[in-house]
Write an enzyme that holds these catalytic residues in place. Structure first.
Site, mmCIF file in Angstrom:
data_model
loop_
_atom_site.group_PDB
_atom_site.id
_atom_site.type_symbol
_atom_site.label_atom_id
_atom_site.label_comp_id
_atom_site.label_asym_id
_atom_site.label_seq_id
_atom_site.Cartn_x
_atom_site.Cartn_y
_atom_site.Cartn_z
ATOM 1 N N ASP A 88 -18.749 7.351 58.632
ATOM 2 C CA ASP A 88 -18.431 6.633 59.852
ATOM 3 C C ASP A 88 -18.120 5.196 59.483
ATOM 4 O O ASP A 88 -18.556 4.715 58.429
ATOM 5 C CB ASP A 88 -19.606 6.675 60.846
ATOM 6 C CG ASP A 88 -19.172 6.405 62.277
ATOM 7 O OD1 ASP A 88 -18.972 7.372 63.038
ATOM 8 O OD2 ASP A 88 -19.008 5.222 62.645
ATOM 9 N N ARG A 135 -19.572 -5.142 75.952
ATOM 10 C CA ARG A 135 -19.990 -5.253 74.555
ATOM 11 C C ARG A 135 -19.747 -6.658 74.010
ATOM 12 O O ARG A 135 -20.549 -7.157 73.210
ATOM 13 C CB ARG A 135 -19.279 -4.191 73.719
ATOM 14 C CG ARG A 135 -19.668 -2.797 74.173
ATOM 15 C CD ARG A 135 -19.107 -1.701 73.326
ATOM 16 N NE ARG A 135 -19.466 -0.417 73.925
ATOM 17 C CZ ARG A 135 -19.320 0.745 73.336
ATOM 18 N NH1 ARG A 135 -18.812 0.806 72.115
ATOM 19 N NH2 ARG A 135 -19.663 1.871 73.934
#
Length: 293
Positions: free
Chosen positions: A155, A42
């Site tokens: 979230d 990532r």
């Protein structure tokens, strides 16, 4: 080319430690050596997108422009694995036991406006809250118009929240659902959108999507009948888990539920709840005790 150069770079111990400490301080999520490969992948993507030459360049960017870069970085580094009706036994319990229990309670109280409040506290791309909404509709059927039903979906990642709010998914995401569920609650796209489905309006209208860092202030004023906190607690260290369990407890109605993921448990906080099923925990209906944070 720069993109090819930094693909060969190794992630130094210093850089990995910086990322772990930054993620922990901003989100409470605990990364360890087992996540090193995930962080590398990532982080490599972040460098490509930001057109930088090294991991250290991005670490410096986070240090010097932290406020501007934090949201992008957290969106890129956090994990978002979900599916419709993941851990289906939780939704079965909701439909077969909890919703009938709430209906009976509200009918007995003869409330002027009967209500149900459910919070999906790590909603990712929306599959969990939509599964909750479908479960409610299936359980309540024609009774729903007489009820005030609200599902809060939160979230930390603004990108996955946007996807959840849009309610558009690849056809493959629903192929394992019963045909009647697919036909009733999803609209098949046409033309350029023929490989996608959209969640029906009656489902989307039940849900509010909001960005929330669980370590920050929780602005909700009311209490919840059910809180889903699945597959997120495992990313926090033990002290943070204890703090979150104490906060969740305060936001659950007496007699309400806290639902965790299959690999999670309450640890020492089990004493404040009773078991309702597989990682389903019930707050006592009469609560005189104070939970220690």
């Amino acid at each position: 080319m720069a993109d090819e150069r930094h693909e060969d770079h190794s992630l130094s111990t210093k850089e990995f430690k910086f990322v772990c400490e930054y993620v922990h301080s901003t989100t409470g999520i605990l990364l360890n050596e087992s996540k090193r490969e995930m962080v590398y992948r990532r982080f490599s993507r972040i460098i490509r997108e930001r057109k930088l030459d090294s991991f250290s360049d991005y670490c410096h960017l986070l240090q010097t422009k932290s406020e501007e870069e934090e949201n992008y970085f957290i969106n890129a580094i956090t994990t978002n694995l979900t599916s419709f009706f993941r851990e289906k036994h939780h939704f079965d319990y909701l439909q077969e036991h909890e919703i009938p229990k709430i209906i009976a309670r509200e009918n007995k109280a003869q409330a002027q406006k009967k209500s149900i409040r459910i919070w999906s506290s790590a909603s990712s791309t929306g599959e969990e809250p939509y599964s909750i909404a479908i479960t409610l509709l299936e359980a309540m059927q024609s009774q729903l118009p007489q009820w005030d039903v609200k599902i809060l979906a939160t979230d930390i990642d603004s990108n996955v929240l946007a996807k959840g709010a849009a309610g558009i998914y690849d056809n493959s995401r629903i192929e394992d659902l019963p045909k009647e569920i697919q036909q009733q609650y999803f609209i098949q796209g046409t033309g350029a959108n023929s490989k996608n489905v959209k969640v029906s309006k009656q489902i989307r209208d039940l849900i509010t999507f909001k960005q929330l860092n669980l370590l920050h202030e929780w602005p909700m004023k009311g209490l919840f009948d059910v809180i889903f906190c699945r597959n997120v607690i495992i990313y926090f260290d033990k002290p943070t888990q204890q703090e979150l369990f104490a906060r969740y407890y305060e936001y659950i109605k007496p007699g309400g539920l806290l639902i965790l993921g299959h690999s999670e448990n309450l640890g020492a906080y089990q004493k404040y709840f009773s078991n309702g099923g597989r990682t389903v925990f019930r707050k006592p209906a009469l609560c005189n005790q104070v939970v220690e944070g």
